[in-house]
Enzyme design. Structure first.
Site, mmCIF file in Angstrom:
data_model
loop_
_atom_site.group_PDB
_atom_site.id
_atom_site.type_symbol
_atom_site.label_atom_id
_atom_site.label_comp_id
_atom_site.label_asym_id
_atom_site.label_seq_id
_atom_site.Cartn_x
_atom_site.Cartn_y
_atom_site.Cartn_z
ATOM 1 N N GLN A 28 19.830 -33.445 -14.158
ATOM 2 C CA GLN A 28 20.402 -34.681 -14.728
ATOM 3 C C GLN A 28 19.811 -35.934 -14.066
ATOM 4 O O GLN A 28 20.446 -36.991 -14.015
ATOM 5 C CB GLN A 28 21.924 -34.679 -14.609
ATOM 6 C CG GLN A 28 22.613 -33.677 -15.514
ATOM 7 C CD GLN A 28 22.362 -33.896 -17.008
ATOM 8 O OE1 GLN A 28 21.515 -34.691 -17.420
ATOM 9 N NE2 GLN A 28 23.095 -33.175 -17.843
ATOM 10 N N SER A 29 18.587 -35.827 -13.596
ATOM 11 C CA SER A 29 17.943 -36.943 -12.901
ATOM 12 C C SER A 29 17.764 -38.168 -13.803
ATOM 13 O O SER A 29 17.156 -38.078 -14.880
ATOM 14 C CB SER A 29 16.568 -36.483 -12.407
ATOM 15 O OG SER A 29 15.768 -37.596 -12.076
#
Ligand SMILES: *Cc1c(COP(=O)(O)O)cnc(C)c1O
Length: 351
Positions: A82-83
């Site tokens: 989920q960067s």
């Protein structure tokens, strides 16, 4: 060196336009009324080509500007599944006609049948996504190390086929990316000056430390006496401070500034708001997210900006910051995490 001169020199570096700068800066009127502290917010969440901007766009203008000048056609980068950084890199690569390739460590395992948040955006944007699970017996750091190695090998293969690749480190935190926040510091300082204000404190959430390195370099270079408070979003040690200083000095060097050195006293690390860990929510942070949302209508996120705002608010409410001080909260983006897995958002989705 004054902030105008700093900006002039920064703008001579290779750079690609990826967002909208300067980002807005405005007062948080309702919180000011309640606390008596002059609180402003710097909206780097509004930096991007979409609603989903953030501090990485500022770095990527310089990082990919330099890569483009070298003729790169493919961008590799890294982060958690989920960067924010990975997602912003993909939007930037698309704008510049470069191929985005991601190696993402599944700190929180994505559900293949319900892909969310940044991973959903990466998918829509058509990035080549490689998910790197944390293997039994491995730490998060081990898996990260392995993802870098996988990316390097992949890039070497593409280079043999005639491509030119740029390897963007996690968070865009190399000397080039960090230098963008020298420019960022000057930008904020000039905006505050135009309002007749001097920032006594600047708060932001620190992860890879690239933002902190650049802000610290900008502060030292300009001679400002602003206190930079970096609220940790994960565990850090003494070596981290040294890394940030090294990065700050490398950024100054890359941007052609000489005569000043960033040392550990340029910033304060605040460890009190990240527990239980990276991408894991806590009460203070979720309460701070609700408070900013309900008082000002502004959304932050449970991984970075909410934890940073919890720290900022605690300093203000506990009197660590004297009434009458001027504070800038740097909104670094990240609100896409509000639509992430429930392991990441905790009780924010409770009615
Ligand atoms: C990456 C990120 C940060 C931390 O910035 P670093 O330069 O990596 O320290 C803070 N907030 C958000 C929303 C981010 O995505």
């Amino acid at each position: 060196m004054d902030c105008k001169q700093i900006q002039e020199q920064m703008h001579k570096l290779p750079k690609e336009e990826l967002g909208f700068f300067p980002t807005p800066l405005h007062k948080l009127e309702n919180i000011v009324k309640e606390t008596g502290v002059e609180l402003y917010i710097k909206r780097d969440d509004f930096s991007g080509r979409n609603l989903f901007g953030g501090n990485k766009i500022r770095k990527l203008e310089y990082v990919l500007g330099e890569a483009k000048r070298r003729g790169c056609d493919t961008v590799f980068t890294y982060g958690a599944t989920q960067s924010n950084h990975a997602m912003q890199t993909v939007t930037a690569a698309r704008k510049l006609g470069m191929t985005p390739i991601l190696y993402l460590v599944s700190v929180v395992d994505p559900d293949e049948n319900d892909v969310r948040s940044n991973l959903l955006l990466d998918t829509i944007l058509g990035a080549e996504i490689h998910i790197v699970p944390i293997l039994p017996g491995e730490t998060e750091d081990d898996a990260e190390e392995r993802s870098f190695q996988m990316g390097k090998e992949h890039a070497a293969k593409l280079e043999k086929e005639g491509h030119k690749c740029v390897d963007v480190p996690m968070g865009g935190a190399n000397e080039i990316g960090s230098s963008a926040f020298i420019d960022g510091f000057a930008e904020m300082y000039l905006q505050m000056e135009a309002l007749g204000k001097k920032p006594d404190y600047v708060f932001h959430g620190t992860g890879t430390g690239g933002t902190l390195a650049g802000l610290s370099a900008g502060k030292v270079l300009s001679g400002a006496d602003t206190k930079i408070i970096a609220v940790q979003v994960s565990k850090k040690d003494e070596i981290y401070k040294e890394k940030v200083c090294k990065l700050a000095n490398a950024a100054l060097n890359y941007a052609g500034f000489s005569g000043v050195t960033v040392t550990k006293d340029a910033f304060t690390l605040e460890p009190g708001f990240y527990e239980p860990g990276y991408e894991l929510p806590n009460q203070a942070s979720n309460d701070a997210i609700r408070k900013l949302a309900r008082m000002e209508g502004i959304l932050t996120d449970p991984v970075y900006s909410g934890k940073a705002f919890a720290g900022c608010l605690d300093y203000i409410l506990s009197g660590k910051i004297p009434a009458g001080s001027t504070v800038v909260f740097w909104h670094t983006g990240g609100a896409t995490a509000l639509f992430a897995e429930s392991a990441i958002i905790g009780d924010l989705n409770k009615l």
